[in-house]
Design a protein around this motif. Structure first.
Motif, PDB file in Angstrom:
ATOM      1  N   ILE A  77       0.845  -1.202   0.000  1.00 50.39           N
ATOM      2  CA  ILE A  77       0.000   0.000   0.000  1.00 50.39           C
ATOM      3  C   ILE A  77       0.878   1.249   0.000  1.00 50.39           C
ATOM      4  N   ALA A  78       1.927   1.242   0.821  1.00 51.56           N
ATOM      5  CA  ALA A  78       2.844   2.384   0.863  1.00 51.56           C
ATOM      6  C   ALA A  78       3.496   2.611  -0.494  1.00 51.56           C
ATOM      7  N   ALA A  79       3.878   1.521  -1.172  1.00 52.95           N
ATOM      8  CA  ALA A  79       4.496   1.648  -2.497  1.00 52.95           C
ATOM      9  C   ALA A  79       3.507   2.210  -3.518  1.00 52.95           C
ATOM     10  N   ILE A  80       2.262   1.753  -3.447  1.00 56.77           N
ATOM     11  CA  ILE A  80       1.231   2.266  -4.359  1.00 56.77           C
ATOM     12  C   ILE A  80       1.001   3.761  -4.107  1.00 56.77           C
ATOM     13  N   ARG A  81       0.958   4.172  -2.842  1.00 57.22           N
ATOM     14  CA  ARG A  81       0.768   5.593  -2.518  1.00 57.22           C
ATOM     15  C   ARG A  81       1.951   6.433  -3.017  1.00 57.22           C
ATOM     16  N   LEU A  82       3.172   5.881  -2.930  1.00 60.12           N
ATOM     17  CA  LEU A  82       4.329   6.588  -3.481  1.00 60.12           C
ATOM     18  C   LEU A  82       4.202   6.724  -4.990  1.00 60.12           C
ATOM     19  N   GLY A  83       3.713   5.662  -5.646  1.00 59.36           N
ATOM     20  CA  GLY A  83       3.496   5.715  -7.089  1.00 59.36           C
ATOM     21  C   GLY A  83       2.470   6.765  -7.475  1.00 59.36           C
ATOM     22  N   GLY A  85       2.174   9.477  -5.834  1.00 57.88           N
ATOM     23  CA  GLY A  85       2.715  10.765  -5.405  1.00 57.88           C
ATOM     24  C   GLY A  85       2.205  11.220  -4.053  1.00 57.88           C
ATOM     25  N   ASN A  86       1.636  10.306  -3.266  1.00 61.09           N
ATOM     26  CA  ASN A  86       1.051  10.647  -1.966  1.00 61.09           C
ATOM     27  C   ASN A  86       1.957  10.115  -0.850  1.00 61.09           C
ATOM     28  N   LYS A  87       3.069  10.811  -0.594  1.00 63.62           N
ATOM     29  CA  LYS A  87       4.037  10.382   0.406  1.00 63.62           C
ATOM     30  C   LYS A  87       3.464  10.440   1.820  1.00 63.62           C
ATOM     31  N   GLU A  88       2.637  11.423   2.082  1.00 63.25           N
ATOM     32  CA  GLU A  88       2.051  11.577   3.417  1.00 63.25           C
ATOM     33  C   GLU A  88       1.251  10.343   3.814  1.00 63.25           C
ATOM     34  N   GLU A  89       0.419   9.848   2.896  1.00 57.63           N
ATOM     35  CA  GLU A  89      -0.390   8.668   3.206  1.00 57.63           C
ATOM     36  C   GLU A  89       0.485   7.417   3.308  1.00 57.63           C
ATOM     37  N   ALA A  90       1.574   7.390   2.532  1.00 60.80           N
ATOM     38  CA  ALA A  90       2.511   6.267   2.612  1.00 60.80           C
ATOM     39  C   ALA A  90       3.140   6.214   4.008  1.00 60.80           C
ATOM     40  N   GLU A  91       3.521   7.364   4.550  1.00 64.03           N
ATOM     41  CA  GLU A  91       4.115   7.406   5.882  1.00 64.03           C
ATOM     42  C   GLU A  91       3.091   7.108   6.971  1.00 64.03           C
ATOM     43  N   ARG A  92       1.863   7.544   6.765  1.00 61.65           N
ATOM     44  CA  ARG A  92       0.801   7.224   7.727  1.00 61.65           C
ATOM     45  C   ARG A  92       0.588   5.704   7.780  1.00 61.65           C
ATOM     46  N   THR A  93       0.611   5.079   6.617  1.00 63.98           N
ATOM     47  CA  THR A  93       0.456   3.624   6.550  1.00 63.98           C
ATOM     48  C   THR A  93       1.574   2.930   7.317  1.00 63.98           C
ATOM     49  N   MET A  94       2.800   3.380   7.109  1.00 61.43           N
ATOM     50  CA  MET A  94       3.940   2.759   7.789  1.00 61.43           C
ATOM     51  C   MET A  94       3.847   2.918   9.306  1.00 61.43           C
ATOM     52  N   MET A  95       3.482   4.097   9.771  1.00 65.29           N
ATOM     53  CA  MET A  95       3.396   4.335  11.209  1.00 65.29           C
ATOM     54  C   MET A  95       2.273   3.518  11.834  1.00 65.29           C
ATOM     55  N   ASN A  96       1.158   3.370  11.121  1.00 61.25           N
ATOM     56  CA  ASN A  96       0.068   2.524  11.606  1.00 61.25           C
ATOM     57  C   ASN A  96       0.541   1.082  11.770  1.00 61.25           C
ATOM     58  N   SER A  97       1.322   0.612  10.795  1.00 64.35           N
ATOM     59  CA  SER A  97       1.876  -0.742  10.883  1.00 64.35           C
ATOM     60  C   SER A  97       2.744  -0.893  12.120  1.00 64.35           C
ATOM     61  N   PHE A  98       3.589   0.088  12.359  1.00 65.71           N
ATOM     62  CA  PHE A  98       4.514   0.045  13.493  1.00 65.71           C
ATOM     63  C   PHE A  98       3.757  -0.063  14.826  1.00 65.71           C
ATOM     64  N   VAL A  99       2.720   0.751  14.997  1.00 66.95           N
ATOM     65  CA  VAL A  99       1.945   0.737  16.242  1.00 66.95           C
ATOM     66  C   VAL A  99       1.225  -0.602  16.408  1.00 66.95           C
ATOM     67  N   LEU A 100       0.650  -1.112  15.337  1.00 74.49           N
ATOM     68  CA  LEU A 100      -0.044  -2.402  15.396  1.00 74.49           C
ATOM     69  C   LEU A 100       0.916  -3.538  15.737  1.00 74.49           C
ATOM     70  N   LEU A 101       2.120  -3.500  15.186  1.00 78.86           N
ATOM     71  CA  LEU A 101       3.120  -4.528  15.476  1.00 78.86           C
ATOM     72  C   LEU A 101       3.526  -4.499  16.946  1.00 78.86           C
ATOM     73  N   LEU A 102       3.719  -3.301  17.490  1.00 80.43           N
ATOM     74  CA  LEU A 102       4.061  -3.173  18.912  1.00 80.43           C
ATOM     75  C   LEU A 102       2.945  -3.725  19.801  1.00 80.43           C
ATOM     76  N   ALA A 306       0.824   3.937 -10.618  1.00 80.74           N
ATOM     77  CA  ALA A 306       1.036   4.938 -11.669  1.00 80.74           C
ATOM     78  C   ALA A 306       0.285   4.605 -12.955  1.00 80.74           C
ATOM     79  N   LYS A 307      -0.471   3.496 -12.962  1.00 80.96           N
ATOM     80  CA  LYS A 307      -1.270   3.032 -14.104  1.00 80.96           C
ATOM     81  C   LYS A 307      -0.405   2.688 -15.324  1.00 80.96           C
TER      82      LYS A 307
END
Length: 464
Positions: A77-83, A85-102, A306-307
């Protein structure tokens, strides 16, 4: 590597650049997992110790399953968001993963420590193996959070196209584990408990490495405090995509339980010990295939976002050819030199003879697994969680696990099964039924590969 290269660089060169470090990382991971078993197999009570390790594998696999649910599920999902051009949502996804893993790392640690012995008995332990299994999993459980953060967040390093750094995560932990294992197992006379302690120390160092990178300027994506609060939609999207690899690992745990209990019934302790070796050697085929697919995943996910669908198709075709080719070659080599591979894990002649025989049956359908895993992982990379989940369930839940229990009653007493098990009949309780349990693996591998490939080809043709 800059993420823009995922859209522009030559696919063959790009895939190799991304896949080779991933494959090396997975091969190192094979060594990582194998080292414990190799040393344990050389103990005076090696066969019992190997059987004890085998009954802990379903718990370890469940930890991996939750890691994939919250970590591996979010990386595409983070890679798709980067594709997009939505870096903010990519980082939000990563941080959500981190909290869930903890959060889930803590929950799983408590559950394992409180209920380990009942779980181990359900997973195939007996009076000979329960003490050794309990001593191993108690220590391993204390490192659950380190294991989950290392594996889950390393996926976010790979998905940025930084496969070399992801490889280093595995390499650091593996080298440290290889060094510490003989010290704790033999020099400190800790046995299987020493193997577990070496593993969690190594994983904690790898965890520190991953976190250091994701907080540094070298990373495209960064862990940011402002995203620390879980967002419902983001978390749901992560789990929706992660449910497929979660199911694959969770059902792998159920599969190990099924094999352990059936082999305990028909073959005794030697059958359960052999299963630990079979799983180890199967990883030698499966994990490099995962490395190839991990190399392809950022390319496919980014370009799907990026289609740029033709680039997605070209990447899939190349990955499919490489995976099938590797799977077939590895299968043939391992079946020809079965005794040599098994001897790495055991010095007991009876265990070597039985497991070599079992390995040749177990791997008969392994070559086609390359197609299965390529299509399965491609569905994930292209954000198709429902189809990916269906294919994950088909191989193990619909096909393999039922056959483990059905085939012994259908063909276990036939002349064919008895003839195929003649060479190991004196070592087990029922040779024909032992053969039938193992035969379930190649049958399901072949059928599942056929079904999954057919389903993906239909999806492939619809991509414009």
């Amino acid at each position: 590597m800059q993420t823009e290269q995922l859209a522009t660089k030559n696919i063959r060169q790009l895939l190799l650049e991304l896949a080779i470090p991933s494959i090396i990382a997975q091969l190192v991971n094979v060594a990582y997992n194998m080292v414990d078993r190799i040393y344990i197999g050389q103990l005076a009570n090696g066969t019992k110790a190997m059987a004890a390790l085998s009954v802990t594998l379903p718990i370890i696999t469940l930890i991996t399953a939750f890691t994939q649910l919250f970590g591996i599920g979010g990386a595409p999902i983070a890679a798709i968001r980067l594709g997009e051009g939505n870096k903010e949502e990519a980082e939000r996804t990563m941080m959500n993963s981190f909290v869930l893993l903890l959060l889930w790392g803590f929950i799983l640690t408590i559950i394992i420590l409180l209920f380990q012995k009942p779980l181990l008995y359900v997973f195939g332990a007996n009076k000979e193996t329960i003490h050794l299994g309990s001593s191993y999993i108690t220590i391993y459980a204390l490192g659950t959070i380190f294991v989950m953060i290392t594996l889950g967040m390393n996926a976010y390093i790979n998905t940025q196209g930084n496969a070399r750094m992801g490889m280093m995560t595995v390499l650091i932990g593996a080298i440290l584990n290889i060094v510490l294992d003989p010290i704790f197992i033999f020099q400190f006379h800790m046995g299987v408990a020493g193997a577990a302690l070496a593993t969690i120390i190594s994983q904690s160092v790898s965890c520190f490495w991953v976190m250091l990178f994701l907080l540094s300027s070298k990373s495209t994506l960064h862990l940011r405090k402002k995203y620390i609060h879980l967002k419902y939609k983001t978390s749901l999207a992560i789990m929706a995509l992660g449910i497929s690899p979660f199911t694959m690992s969770a059902t792998e745990s159920l599969l190990q339980i099924s094999f352990n209990n059936s082999l305990k019934l028909y073959a005794g302790t030697i059958g359960v010990a052999a299963m630990a070796i079979l799983v180890s050697l199967w990883q030698f085929i499966m994990l490099p295939l995962q490395g190839l697919c991990q190399g392809a995943q950022p390319i496919m996910s980014y370009n799907y976002g990026a289609k740029n669908y033709q680039r997605v198709k070209d990447t899939f075709k190349l990955c499919l050819g490489l995976c099938v080719g590797f799977g077939l070659v590895a299968q043939v080599i391992m079946m020809i030199f079965a005794k040599t591979f098994v001897s790495i894990f055991s010095s007991d002649p009876s265990t070597i003879h039985f497991t070599s025989w079992a390995l040749r049956i177990y791997l008969m359908g392994a070559g086609l697994f390359g197609a299965q895993i390529t299509c399965q992982q491609s569905f994930m990379a292209l954000n198709q969680p429902k189809i990916s989940l269906l294919m994950a369930v088909t191989r193990k839940i619909i096909l393999l696990i039922p056959m483990i229990y059905i085939l012994p009653h259908v063909i276990g007493g036939t002349p064919f099964a008895l003839n195929m098990s003649h060479s190991i009949a004196s070592l087990v309780n029922n040779g024909g039924k032992t053969f039938s349990v193992l035969l379930a693996e190649p049958i399901s591998d072949i059928l599942a590969a056929t079904i999954t490939t057919t389903m993906f080809m239909r999806f492939y043709k619809k991509m414009d």
